[in-house]
Design a protein around this motif. Structure first.
Motif, PDB file in Angstrom:
ATOM      1  N   UNK A  45      -5.131  -0.967  -7.152  1.00 55.04           N
ATOM      2  CA  UNK A  45      -6.354  -0.261  -6.770  1.00 55.04           C
ATOM      3  C   UNK A  45      -5.959   1.163  -6.400  1.00 55.04           C
ATOM      4  N   UNK A  46      -6.666   2.122  -6.963  1.00 55.54           N
ATOM      5  CA  UNK A  46      -6.463   3.536  -6.620  1.00 55.54           C
ATOM      6  C   UNK A  46      -7.786   4.074  -6.110  1.00 55.54           C
ATOM      7  N   UNK A  47      -7.796   4.605  -4.888  1.00 54.95           N
ATOM      8  CA  UNK A  47      -8.987   5.188  -4.286  1.00 54.95           C
ATOM      9  C   UNK A  47      -8.685   6.620  -3.863  1.00 54.95           C
ATOM     10  N   UNK A  48      -9.609   7.556  -4.150  1.00 54.08           N
ATOM     11  CA  UNK A  48      -9.392   8.943  -3.733  1.00 54.08           C
ATOM     12  C   UNK A  48      -9.509   9.072  -2.220  1.00 54.08           C
ATOM     13  N   UNK A  80      -2.027  -5.785  -5.285  1.00 52.31           N
ATOM     14  CA  UNK A  80      -2.164  -7.187  -4.914  1.00 52.31           C
ATOM     15  C   UNK A  80      -1.463  -7.966  -6.020  1.00 52.31           C
ATOM     16  N   UNK A  81      -0.350  -8.589  -5.658  1.00 50.80           N
ATOM     17  CA  UNK A  81       0.499  -9.265  -6.643  1.00 50.80           C
ATOM     18  C   UNK A  81       0.583 -10.752  -6.310  1.00 50.80           C
ATOM     19  N   UNK A 100       0.832  -1.196   0.000  1.00 49.37           N
ATOM     20  CA  UNK A 100       0.000   0.000   0.000  1.00 49.37           C
ATOM     21  C   UNK A 100       0.868   1.248   0.000  1.00 49.37           C
ATOM     22  N   UNK A 101       0.264   2.343  -0.439  1.00 49.59           N
ATOM     23  CA  UNK A 101       0.937   3.637  -0.435  1.00 49.59           C
ATOM     24  C   UNK A 101      -0.138   4.721  -0.405  1.00 49.59           C
ATOM     25  N   UNK A 107      -4.697  10.253  -3.025  1.00 49.60           N
ATOM     26  CA  UNK A 107      -5.156   8.884  -3.279  1.00 49.60           C
ATOM     27  C   UNK A 107      -4.446   7.871  -2.391  1.00 49.60           C
ATOM     28  N   UNK A 108      -5.103   6.744  -2.241  1.00 48.20           N
ATOM     29  CA  UNK A 108      -4.520   5.579  -1.570  1.00 48.20           C
ATOM     30  C   UNK A 108      -4.402   4.496  -2.636  1.00 48.20           C
TER      31      UNK A 108
END
Length: 107
Positions: free
Chosen positions: A95-98, A34-35, A23-24, A29-30
């Motif tokens: 995944x990119x979430x605001x 998942x790899x 995660x970052x 954004x967050x």
């Protein structure tokens, strides 16, 4: 959303392999990656993996709904999900979430 992505990654590695979640956070954004080191997805199928009821699993072993549901949840939160994969080379879902409260849709 994350549960579906992690379950999918776990199924891709079958009996052996790894699943890594990273995660970052940035100012706007967050991100979560998942790899998996699983079987990967061939180029001719990559555009279909989020389609409802699409599955590469044998009959009776999957509904083909997990990734489609994950994508819909992400979109409802004004986020995005992207994937990079190659057959036999695993997959990475991003995944990119605001993070701004006024851009997040209500659940």
């Amino acid at each position: 959303m994350f549960l579906n992505l992690v379950i999918n990654a776990g199924q891709a590695i079958a009996d052996q392999g790894s699943v890594v979640v990273r995660t970052e956070a940035t100012d706007d954004a967050v991100f979560a990656w998942i790899e998996d080191a699983g079987c990967g997805v061939s180029p001719e199928l990559i555009d279909r993996i989020f389609d409802p009821f699409f599955t590469t699993k044998p009959v009776g072993e999957g509904t083909g709904l997990g990734l489609g549901i994950a994508l819909e949840i992400g979109r409802k939160q004004r986020g995005e999900i992207s994937v990079e994969s190659r057959r036999g080379g695993g997959a990475v879902f991003c995944v990119r979430l605001p993070v701004s409260a006024d851009t997040i849709a209500s659940s």
